[in-house]
Design an enzyme around this catalytic site. Structure first.
Site, PDB file in Angstrom:
ATOM      1  N   HIS A  99       0.731  -1.227  -0.573  1.00 32.31           N
ATOM      2  CA  HIS A  99       0.165   0.134  -0.200  1.00 32.31           C
ATOM      3  C   HIS A  99       1.360   1.319   0.063  1.00 32.31           C
ATOM      4  O   HIS A  99       1.268   1.239   1.137  1.00 32.31           O
ATOM      5  CB  HIS A  99      -0.710  -0.217   0.815  1.00 32.31           C
ATOM      6  CG  HIS A  99      -2.049  -1.239   1.087  1.00 32.31           C
ATOM      7  ND1 HIS A  99      -1.577  -2.722   1.450  1.00 32.31           N
ATOM      8  CD2 HIS A  99      -3.180  -1.628   0.960  1.00 32.31           C
ATOM      9  CE1 HIS A  99      -2.085  -3.598   1.757  1.00 32.31           C
ATOM     10  NE2 HIS A  99      -3.272  -2.488   0.983  1.00 32.31           N
ATOM     11  N   HIS A 103      -4.608   3.315  -3.595  1.00 31.80           N
ATOM     12  CA  HIS A 103      -4.645   2.752  -1.614  1.00 31.80           C
ATOM     13  C   HIS A 103      -3.241   1.020  -2.156  1.00 31.80           C
ATOM     14  O   HIS A 103      -2.106   1.096  -0.887  1.00 31.80           O
ATOM     15  CB  HIS A 103      -5.383   2.620  -1.540  1.00 31.80           C
ATOM     16  CG  HIS A 103      -5.723   1.767  -0.799  1.00 31.80           C
ATOM     17  ND1 HIS A 103      -6.081   2.636   1.093  1.00 31.80           N
ATOM     18  CD2 HIS A 103      -6.523   0.323  -0.208  1.00 31.80           C
ATOM     19  CE1 HIS A 103      -5.978   1.055   1.807  1.00 31.80           C
ATOM     20  NE2 HIS A 103      -6.390   0.362   1.276  1.00 31.80           N
ATOM     21  N   GLU A 129     -17.198  -3.309  25.211  1.00 27.21           N
ATOM     22  CA  GLU A 129     -16.530  -5.033  25.496  1.00 27.21           C
ATOM     23  C   GLU A 129     -15.634  -4.782  24.136  1.00 27.21           C
ATOM     24  O   GLU A 129     -14.227  -5.531  24.236  1.00 27.21           O
ATOM     25  CB  GLU A 129     -17.407  -5.884  24.926  1.00 27.21           C
ATOM     26  CG  GLU A 129     -18.633  -6.079  26.254  1.00 27.21           C
ATOM     27  CD  GLU A 129     -19.180  -5.697  25.687  1.00 27.21           C
ATOM     28  OE1 GLU A 129     -20.596  -5.532  26.669  1.00 27.21           O
ATOM     29  OE2 GLU A 129     -19.489  -4.562  25.305  1.00 27.21           O
ATOM     30  N   HIS A 134     -27.846 -14.253  26.272  1.00 24.64           N
ATOM     31  CA  HIS A 134     -26.804 -14.433  27.097  1.00 24.64           C
ATOM     32  C   HIS A 134     -26.424 -15.889  27.632  1.00 24.64           C
ATOM     33  O   HIS A 134     -25.672 -15.928  28.456  1.00 24.64           O
ATOM     34  CB  HIS A 134     -27.285 -13.626  28.324  1.00 24.64           C
ATOM     35  CG  HIS A 134     -27.417 -12.593  28.277  1.00 24.64           C
ATOM     36  ND1 HIS A 134     -27.877 -11.725  27.136  1.00 24.64           N
ATOM     37  CD2 HIS A 134     -27.143 -11.213  29.242  1.00 24.64           C
ATOM     38  CE1 HIS A 134     -28.345 -10.151  27.055  1.00 24.64           C
ATOM     39  NE2 HIS A 134     -27.081  -9.957  28.243  1.00 24.64           N
TER      40      HIS A 134
END
Length: 663
Positions: free
Chosen positions: A27, A263, A412, A474
């Site tokens: 890149h 890129h 998280e 859960h």
């Protein structure tokens, strides 16, 4: 802007372009566009010493846009890090080279973090800045700022699009991490084209909302403006700073500048030639740099070595003035400080009563805080449930960076990356925590923990259908298999107090891998046969057969070990002699010798049953073609835990039935 500065910037550009072109892979766009800001930062505003890359008070630099690694390798070469040579640059992306496609921590001298997944470096930089703030609060004295450094992170539009950066920077702003400086390479190009197709937000307004100072440099080649912005960022003592630097991807390459094609593919030989002509570099061969440019970088490195020498004298004076703090500093930086806990009876003590392993883990955490002064951690807004709060140690906040309890909020993914940053910084032993089912959110950054070999601890509670009434959203099913599948990652699912304490001992003595502790919500009995030695080997015989060769073997983990023991007792009434094996960590058990594994699981015994309140994926290696499983076959349900265990077959009767089926 001096001529040597311009030549030095262009040296970075040309080396990066040559590096990618030689590999025919990589890149080039980011290095060409960001070379000026990188040079200005590294040469004039960042304290770092190539002769001592691990200097404790160095400024940290993270390249969050890791695909632009050629930029970083060019900088490391020019500054003389680890004697990274032009031959190393020419081996970019080749097997066993020091210049892999994305920067890899511990692999190449001077790399502060493994980056590649966009945005991850942004969040890890937040962790590094938190570590600096905490250590400064713990150690600095009047006239002795021995912990006083900045964390710089460079990334582009992709890093800003990824949600992890918003999670992390929201927390950074809340915490007022004023020594965090974000350099935003704003070139408005992504792989698919102009960012307007998918990204039109006002990034500066977003960061203002986070609580950042925001600065804009309109010309990414204006070293004076970039330098002024960096110094303005340092001058703000209450906020982190975002510096938006407007650049052109592929700068200097006439056919590629400002285009998406710059890129992720080599410029091509003709375009590299045009780049050299455009930057007045045509007289140099590939990978050739003029001596006056090398001399410039050597002079900068020498100046930085002098800065470190000044700090070393300051630290020596500090050690004389505060010998007790020097002793504490050494404890913080002693990676093996927890080793002696193996011999301390009080560390291994527990009450012989039923207890959830999450509660037992909380007990251990509150012991470890007294043995390991650099122990620090917290949860994603779940400490009362995951039992991860250190009593009497205060809360890390903008008002008190000395607090050892971290509050990540409901973030998280960022939490795990920030944990990586804390571990990368040095001087701290960190843990993070959430419900086990949300390890799905944690996984990408846990993978980076494993890749980097970081001893970060993941405390993951509510480990099964034992969650109960919260139901299948859960209740983790496939997550244990996910963690076990990850190389260089250790998962422990302990069955009682002894195994929980041993699992923590493994975690805090690890030097080269992360550890997950997978813990119950429901109470479990203390098992007579459990022992720390076997737990630290990952698996052992917790109740043996009478016969030298058992009729069958029951293998279990966590809450299901009790089921295996109960089933053994019932089968004995019918003359069936069973061995019960606890496997708290399959990952660790696999590291043991063939002889030890044979002593626990003799190949001659093919009648085997695996019992675990999770999916059976991965158990085939132990159960074999002749074995059976008492495991989950689908998702859970919403009901009290005892009803769920019965509904899904986790009963003594069902384990007995399974054993009989393989005899």
């Amino acid at each position: 802007m001096s001529n040597i500065d311009i030549k030095s910037v262009n040296a970075i550009r040309i080396l990066s372009a040559d590096t990618v072109q030689k590999a025919n892979s990589g890149h080039p766009g980011l290095p060409l566009g960001s070379a000026a800001m990188a040079y200005e930062l590294w040469a004039k505003h960042m304290n770092h010493n190539p002769a001592n890359p691990k200097w404790e008070n160095r400024d940290r630099f993270v390249l969050s846009g890791g695909h632009g690694s050629a930029l970083l390798y060019s900088l490391l070469h020019l500054f003389g890090y680890g004697n990274l040579s032009v031959e190393d640059l020419a081996q970019f992306r080749q097997l066993d080279s020091l210049t892999p496609g994305h920067p890899e921590y511990k692999h190449t001298v001077g790399i502060e973090a493994t980056t590649g997944p966009l945005g991850a470096g942004m969040a890890m930089a937040v962790g590094m800045a938190m570590a600096e703030a905490h250590l400064a609060a713990k150690f600095n004295k009047d006239n002795y700022p021995i912990v006083d450094h900045y964390t710089f992170v460079l990334g582009g539009d992709g890093c800003m699009m990824e949600g992890i950066s918003s999670e992390a920077f929201s927390l950074a702003g809340t915490l007022g991490l004023n020594k965090l400086i974000v350099l935003y390479d704003s070139n408005k190009i992504s792989i698919e084209g102009d960012t307007d197709i998918a990204f039109r937000e006002n990034v500066e307004k977003r960061f203002e909302a986070f609580g950042f100072q925001t600065l804009v440099v309109e010309d990414g080649n204006d070293l004076i403006a970039i330098g002024k912005a960096i110094e303005e960022a340092k001058a703000d003592k209450t906020r982190p700073t975002l510096i938006t630097v407007k650049t052109k991807i592929g700068h200097g390459c006439p056919a590629k500048e400002g285009k998406a094609s710059a890129h992720g593919e080599p410029l091509g030989a003709d375009n590299v030639k045009a780049l050299r002509e455009n930057l007045a570099w045509e007289s140099h061969e590939p990978f050739e740099v003029a001596e006056d440019v090398y001399d410039n970088f050597k002079a900068i490195a020498k100046k930085n070595a002098d800065v470190e020498a000044e700090w070393a004298q300051l630290f020596a004076d500090y050690a004389k003035a505060f010998p007790e703090m020097k002793e504490l500093w050494d404890q913080y930086h002693n990676e093996n400080i927890a080793k002696d806990l193996i011999q301390k009876e009080e560390f291994w003590a527990f009450d012989n009563k039923p207890e959830a392993t999450r509660n037992l883990s909380g007990m251990v955490i509150n012991r470890l805080k007294d043995y390991i002064p650099g122990f620090i951690g917290g949860s994603a807004d779940l400490a009362p449930s995951t039992k991860t709060y250190m009593n009497g140690e205060g809360d890390f906040s903008v008002d008190d960076y000395a607090g050892r309890n971290l509050h990540f909020g409901v973030r998280e993914l960022a939490m795990a990356a920030i944990g990586n940053g804390l571990a990368l910084h040095g001087g701290l032993r960190a843990y993070v925590s959430t419900f086990f089912v949300f390890s799905d959110y944690v996984k990408p950054m846990a993978r980076l923990s494993a890749l980097m070999g970081l001893p970060l601890t993941y405390v993951l509670t509510h480990d099964s259908i034992g969650v109960g009434e919260d139901g299948p959203t859960h209740e983790p099913i496939e997550q244990l298999a996910m963690l076990r599948a990850m190389p260089n990652f250790v998962a422990y699912r302990p069955a009682d107090a002894t195994e929980t304490i041993a699992a923590w001992y493994h975690a805090v003595t690890s030097l080269d891998h992360p550890t997950a502790l997978v813990l119950t919500r429901q109470n479990l009995p203390q098992l007579a046969g459990s022992n720390k030695e076997g737990t630290l080997k990952g698996g052992y015989v917790i109740e043996d057969s009478i016969k030298e060769v058992p009729d069958a073997i029951i293998l279990a983990t966590g809450s299901e070990v009790e089921l295996g023991i109960n089933a053994k007792a019932e089968l004995a009434k019918e003359g069936i002699d069973v061995r019960v094996v606890s496997l708290p960590s399959i990952d660790v058990f696999e590291q043991q010798s063939a002889e030890y594994k044979e002593s626990v699981l003799p190949k001659a015994v093919r009648a085997r049953v695996a019992v675990e309140a999770a999916i059976d994926f991965g158990w085939g290696n132990y159960v074999g073609l002749d074995g059976a499983y008492v495991t989950m076959k689908g998702f859970g349900a919403s009901a009290p835990a005892d009803q769920l265990f019965k509904k899904f077959g986790f009963t003594t009767e069902n384990v007995v039935k399974a054993v009989k089926s393989v005899l």
